[in-house]
Enzyme design. Structure first.
Site, PDB file in Angstrom:
ATOM      1  N   SER A  10     -33.473 -27.135  25.291  1.00 41.37           N
ATOM      2  CA  SER A  10     -34.070 -28.057  24.610  1.00 41.37           C
ATOM      3  C   SER A  10     -34.083 -27.281  23.225  1.00 41.37           C
ATOM      4  CB  SER A  10     -35.494 -28.570  25.026  1.00 41.37           C
ATOM      5  OG  SER A  10     -35.835 -29.648  24.046  1.00 41.37           O
TER       6      SER A  10
ATOM      7  N   ASP B 257     -32.332 -31.810  18.286  1.00 44.84           N
ATOM      8  CA  ASP B 257     -32.670 -30.287  18.683  1.00 44.84           C
ATOM      9  C   ASP B 257     -31.348 -30.145  19.322  1.00 44.84           C
ATOM     10  OD1 ASP B 257     -33.070 -32.450  20.763  1.00 44.84           O
ATOM     11  OD2 ASP B 257     -34.586 -31.149  21.521  1.00 44.84           O
TER      12      ASP B 257
ATOM     13  N   ASP C  51     -30.492 -30.377  22.617  1.00 42.11           N
ATOM     14  CA  ASP C  51     -29.878 -31.161  23.581  1.00 42.11           C
ATOM     15  C   ASP C  51     -30.230 -32.500  23.219  1.00 42.11           C
ATOM     16  OD1 ASP C  51     -32.870 -31.078  23.829  1.00 42.11           O
ATOM     17  OD2 ASP C  51     -32.758 -31.507  26.047  1.00 42.11           O
TER      18      ASP C  51
END
Length: 466
Positions: A94, A235, A237
């Protein structure tokens, strides 16, 4: 073995996560629900292929046919899981630094794994699990076309009614997995995407993958060069989204969540689930729109949606993240892009003007994270801060302890302190109705933090804001 944190598994490579563990994880997950298929996406990290094929090997050893979607946003793992009634996996850390990687898992309804399911996986990791017989080993295939299915279904669902203008919309893609998805959504909805950091690069060379205020506002001069009505930032992902105005800068996540509540409560009434770190503006808008609000554990709002049933929930949200059950029960930063782009295109106005016109207030706020060394001192420092906060900022009117400690005061100010579930940090969140009260809270808290840190011979090695 404790693997799962606030949201999935995120560990540093190779210290805490390696291909052997990933294989064992795949084998452990393979046997828990009778799934026969798994769909895998991965983000742009340098270890993405290493962990994709390691966990795929474990899944196949457990008898699961594995379909590799490829470099794609995490929300597509939830989408594929629901659409094909299967297991979904995203290989991602992430917003964590580039040396981290990890996994998010989705069940066959598209929900991220609950804590109960995570505990089952962790227990099985410690057991000796035998692979299936050679004749039952799973196969591997490739399904990149699922990205196209996701884009098509989203455009059909969002339903633009009119296009008032065709503005440039800046999107900072964090060198991540949404490089060829989010810009296309913007274009198909009627905007002209100006992409920043659009080349996938697991070193995240320009900015950290966490779309924080301090990381994004330094690029405002660049972003505002085309006078966009809003600036969007993912971000790594793309399950998260930050929103900025080209002139006023970072728009507080709570204000964005309140706007989503305003939009979605127009069509249906019900409960709004938000995380413990959200502020007063969300309460005010939900009450104005005749909804009901409930606060829940950060990173686990999907659990509450599943408990209550997605037909009974209007939305679930936490800073940067949104679950809109009418689209799917997974967190989806790209769906957020679609919602905001739709409003800007249809109204023909900058987002900040829309928020002002709809009377979505903006209260003074502050978010800070402190990385402390030595790491083993974090626990005692945290516990002493919790104790000090019982009186430090006044007598609390209410204390919430569902995720850290949130102290609420009669002047509607509040402070939340909690330990990060993914990094060795102490996180602090504050809000007040006036800037004077907020600055008083910040100063008193930081003075006390420094005093306690010095007392224990520790030091702050990183402080981030926003």
């Amino acid at each position: 073995m404790k693997l799962f944190g606030t949201a999935g598994i995120r560990k540093k490579y190779p210290d805490n996560l390696d291909p052997i563990l990933a294989y064992k994880l795949g084998l452990a997950v393979a046997g828990i629900r009778g799934w026969r298929r798994a769909y895998i996406v991965y983000d742009s990290r340098t270890t993405n292929h290493l962990f994709t094929y390691s966990i795929a090997s474990g899944l196949m050893a457990g008898g699961i046919d594995t379909f590799i979607i490829g470099l794609a946003p995490t929300p597509i793992a939830g989408y594929a899981a629901m659409k094909y009634g299967s297991l979904g996996i995203s290989v991602t850390a992430s917003h964590n630094p580039p040396e981290y990687n990890g996994f998010k898992f989705y069940d066959d309804e598209g929900y991220e794994f609950t804590r109960e399911l995570e505990a089952v996986v962790e227990k099985r990791i410690d057991e000796k699990i035998e692979p299936v017989n050679w004749s039952n080993v799973g196969r591997i295939s490739y399904r990149p076309e699922i990205v196209e299915e996701y884009i098509h279904d989203m455009i059909q669902k969002i339903n633009i009614e009119k296009k008032s203008w065709n503005p440039y919309i800046v999107v900072d893609l964090a060198n991540g997995a949404a490089y060829n998805v989010t810009p296309r959504i913007i274009r198909l909805l009627g905007g002209k995407p100006l992409t920043i950091n659009a080349n996938p690069d697991g070193f995240f060379p320009v900015r950290p993958p966490e779309p924080r205020k301090d990381a994004l506002e330094k690029y405002l001069d660049l972003y505002r060069s085309v006078n966009p009505p809003l600036i969007l930032a993912h971000d790594g992902d793309a399950d998260r989204l930050a929103v900025l105005d080209p002139y006023k800068g970072f728009i507080r996540q709570d204000r964005i969540i309140a706007f989503y509540a305003y939009l979605l409560l127009q069509d249906r009434k019900g409960k709004v689930i938000v995380s413990i770190d959200t502020g007063r503006v969300v309460d005010e808008i939900v009450e104005r729109m005749n909804g009901q609000i409930e606060r829940y554990i950060l990173g686990k709002t999907h659990e509450r949606v599943k408990q209550l049933g997605k037909n009974n929930i209007v939305l679930a949200a936490e800073p940067w993240k949104l679950i809109d059950p009418k689209w799917g029960p997974w967190v989806d930063g790209i769906w957020q892009v679609a919602l905001l782009t739709k409003e800007v295109i249809e109204r023909g106005k900058p987002l900040l003007k829309v928020l002002d016109e709809e009377k979505i207030p903006d209260y003074p706020w502050d978010r800070r994270s402190y990385k402390i060394k030595p790491v083993e001192k974090r626990e005692v420092i945290y516990e002493e801060l919790v104790e000090e906060l019982k009186t430090l900022l006044g007598e609390p009117l209410n204390v919430l302890t569902i995720d850290g400690y949130r102290y609420e005061y009669k002047d509607y100010s509040w402070i939340l302190i909690r330990k990060s579930g993914t990094e060795p940090k102490i996180r602090v969140y504050m809000e007040a109705l006036t800037r004077t009260r907020l600055e008083e809270m910040i100063n008193k808290f930081e003075d006390k933090l420094i005093e306690i840190i010095k007392k224990h011979g520790a030091r702050i090695v990183e402080k981030t804001i926003g």
